[in-house]
Design a protein around this motif. Structure first.
Motif, PDB file in Angstrom:
ATOM      1  N   GLU A 131       0.866  -1.178   0.000  1.00 41.49           N
ATOM      2  CA  GLU A 131       0.000   0.000   0.000  1.00 41.49           C
ATOM      3  C   GLU A 131       0.905   1.232   0.000  1.00 41.49           C
ATOM      4  OE1 GLU A 131      -3.560   2.006  -0.122  1.00 41.49           O
ATOM      5  OE2 GLU A 131      -3.405  -0.165   0.017  1.00 41.49           O
ATOM      6  N   VAL A 132       0.715   2.120  -0.966  1.00 37.35           N
ATOM      7  CA  VAL A 132       1.486   3.358  -1.036  1.00 37.35           C
ATOM      8  C   VAL A 132       0.538   4.488  -0.651  1.00 37.35           C
ATOM      9  CG1 VAL A 132       2.821   4.906  -2.521  1.00 37.35           C
ATOM     10  CG2 VAL A 132       3.006   2.421  -2.817  1.00 37.35           C
ATOM     11  N   LYS A 133       0.766   5.060   0.529  1.00 41.42           N
ATOM     12  CA  LYS A 133      -0.150   6.070   1.051  1.00 41.42           C
ATOM     13  C   LYS A 133      -0.261   7.280   0.133  1.00 41.42           C
ATOM     14  CE  LYS A 133       0.215   4.747   5.858  1.00 41.42           C
ATOM     15  NZ  LYS A 133       0.472   5.177   7.218  1.00 41.42           N
ATOM     16  N   ALA A 134       0.842   7.709  -0.448  1.00 42.05           N
ATOM     17  CA  ALA A 134       0.817   8.885  -1.327  1.00 42.05           C
ATOM     18  C   ALA A 134      -0.058   8.646  -2.561  1.00 42.05           C
ATOM     19  CB  ALA A 134       2.238   9.247  -1.760  1.00 42.05           C
ATOM     20  N   HIS A 135      -0.174   7.397  -2.995  1.00 47.18           N
ATOM     21  CA  HIS A 135      -0.994   7.067  -4.165  1.00 47.18           C
ATOM     22  C   HIS A 135      -2.404   6.655  -3.766  1.00 47.18           C
ATOM     23  CE1 HIS A 135       2.695   6.058  -6.894  1.00 47.18           C
ATOM     24  NE2 HIS A 135       2.845   7.184  -6.232  1.00 47.18           N
ATOM     25  N   GLY A 136      -2.564   6.289  -2.491  1.00 52.42           N
ATOM     26  CA  GLY A 136      -3.867   5.855  -2.005  1.00 52.42           C
ATOM     27  C   GLY A 136      -4.279   4.473  -2.489  1.00 52.42           C
ATOM     28  N   GLU A 137      -3.337   3.662  -2.928  1.00 49.56           N
ATOM     29  CA  GLU A 137      -3.642   2.308  -3.374  1.00 49.56           C
ATOM     30  C   GLU A 137      -2.385   1.446  -3.399  1.00 49.56           C
ATOM     31  OE1 GLU A 137      -4.715   2.173  -7.721  1.00 49.56           O
ATOM     32  OE2 GLU A 137      -4.941   4.320  -7.340  1.00 49.56           O
ATOM     33  N   LYS A 138      -2.600   0.148  -3.676  1.00 52.22           N
ATOM     34  CA  LYS A 138      -1.469  -0.782  -3.731  1.00 52.22           C
ATOM     35  C   LYS A 138      -0.667  -0.575  -4.998  1.00 52.22           C
ATOM     36  CE  LYS A 138      -2.130  -4.932  -1.081  1.00 52.22           C
ATOM     37  NZ  LYS A 138      -2.309  -6.367  -1.113  1.00 52.22           N
ATOM     38  N   ARG A 139       0.651  -0.760  -4.861  1.00 56.84           N
ATOM     39  CA  ARG A 139       1.576  -0.692  -5.989  1.00 56.84           C
ATOM     40  C   ARG A 139       2.555  -1.851  -5.879  1.00 56.84           C
ATOM     41  NH1 ARG A 139      -1.241   2.462  -9.107  1.00 56.84           N
ATOM     42  NH2 ARG A 139      -1.233   4.644  -8.572  1.00 56.84           N
ATOM     43  N   PHE A 140       3.132  -2.222  -6.970  1.00 52.36           N
ATOM     44  CA  PHE A 140       4.176  -3.244  -6.982  1.00 52.36           C
ATOM     45  C   PHE A 140       5.497  -2.486  -6.896  1.00 52.36           C
ATOM     46  CE2 PHE A 140       4.830  -7.684  -8.946  1.00 52.36           C
ATOM     47  CZ  PHE A 140       5.917  -7.919  -8.131  1.00 52.36           C
ATOM     48  N   ILE A 141       6.220  -2.642  -5.811  1.00 55.14           N
ATOM     49  CA  ILE A 141       7.506  -1.978  -5.587  1.00 55.14           C
ATOM     50  C   ILE A 141       8.607  -2.995  -5.854  1.00 55.14           C
ATOM     51  CG2 ILE A 141       8.927  -0.647  -3.985  1.00 55.14           C
ATOM     52  CD1 ILE A 141       6.137   0.581  -4.525  1.00 55.14           C
ATOM     53  N   ILE A 142       9.542  -2.625  -6.711  1.00 55.36           N
ATOM     54  CA  ILE A 142      10.652  -3.514  -7.049  1.00 55.36           C
ATOM     55  C   ILE A 142      11.952  -2.778  -6.748  1.00 55.36           C
ATOM     56  CG2 ILE A 142      11.808  -4.763  -8.912  1.00 55.36           C
ATOM     57  CD1 ILE A 142       9.014  -4.871 -10.275  1.00 55.36           C
ATOM     58  N   ALA A 143      12.812  -3.420  -5.984  1.00 54.99           N
ATOM     59  CA  ALA A 143      14.134  -2.869  -5.665  1.00 54.99           C
ATOM     60  C   ALA A 143      15.168  -3.634  -6.477  1.00 54.99           C
ATOM     61  CB  ALA A 143      14.416  -3.009  -4.180  1.00 54.99           C
ATOM     62  N   LEU A 144      15.994  -2.892  -7.212  1.00 54.07           N
ATOM     63  CA  LEU A 144      17.038  -3.487  -8.054  1.00 54.07           C
ATOM     64  C   LEU A 144      18.403  -2.984  -7.603  1.00 54.07           C
ATOM     65  CD1 LEU A 144      15.522  -2.745 -11.575  1.00 54.07           C
ATOM     66  CD2 LEU A 144      15.684  -4.981 -10.528  1.00 54.07           C
ATOM     67  N   LYS A 145      19.355  -3.872  -7.533  1.00 52.48           N
ATOM     68  CA  LYS A 145      20.734  -3.450  -7.281  1.00 52.48           C
ATOM     69  C   LYS A 145      21.615  -4.258  -8.212  1.00 52.48           C
ATOM     70  CE  LYS A 145      22.712  -4.230  -3.266  1.00 52.48           C
ATOM     71  NZ  LYS A 145      23.317  -4.127  -1.935  1.00 52.48           N
TER      72      LYS A 145
END
Length: 180
Positions: free
Chosen positions: A7-21
């Motif tokens: 859940e991304v509060k700034a967007h007000g909905e769920k998002r798929f967050i991907i971290a890449l290194k």
């Protein structure tokens, strides 16, 4: 690479967050996707396609005359530039060398490289006419060979030739998450 649906509060909905290194980097890069039914690997692969847009803009500005001094205002001005650029790209696809590359399943040359090669061909033709007016044939062959050998064939690694871009479609088992 790590990915999670949050859940991304700034967007007000769920998002798929991907971290890449990437190897050799100390900091993570983050991708945020709104489509929850894709797999993380497919989102990361599709994200690499953005470089095609970057290359188009680079070629457009560097080789098609649309640099910082060009003033194309509004939607109509922007449309003209894109249309002219696409016409230029299309024309260059018809060049015999480019057509042969594509016919033989080889990556095409980027617009900038193709334009450089066309300019070199024009230079060689000009030198030939000058050189042949006095008949110094050996000198012309030597000069033209040196010029053509100095120019590289740079197949584009930025245009994603031969890359596996994944399925780029929703995953059946994750469609329920998008509906939730």
């Amino acid at each position: 690479m790590l990915g999670h649906r949050l859940e991304v509060k700034a967007h007000g909905e769920k998002r798929f967050i991907i971290a890449l290194k990437y190897e050799g980097e100390s900091e993570y890069r983050y991708l945020v996707a709104s489509h929850l039914s894709w797999r993380a690997i497919d989102i990361a692969r599709a994200y690499t396609l953005r470089w095609i847009v970057e290359i188009f803009i680079e070629d457009w500005k560097s080789h098609c005359g649309w640099n910082m001094l060009s003033k194309q205002q509004g939607v109509e001005g922007a449309s003209r530039g894109v249309i002219l650029s696409l016409l230029c790209d299309h024309m260059l696809l018809l060049h015999p060398e480019q057509s042969a590359r594509l016919k033989n399943k080889q990556p095409g040359l980027p617009v900038g490289c193709r334009i450089e090669r066309i300019k070199a061909e024009a230079l060689v033709t000009t030198i030939e006419k000058v050189a042949l007016s006095d008949n110094p044939r050996n000198a012309f062959e030597s000069i033209s060979r040196a010029i053509l050998e100095a120019l590289p064939n740079r197949p584009s690694s930025k245009h994603m030739a031969g890359c596996d871009l994944g399925r780029q479609e929703p995953t059946e088992s994750l469609k329920y998450k998008m509906a939730a």
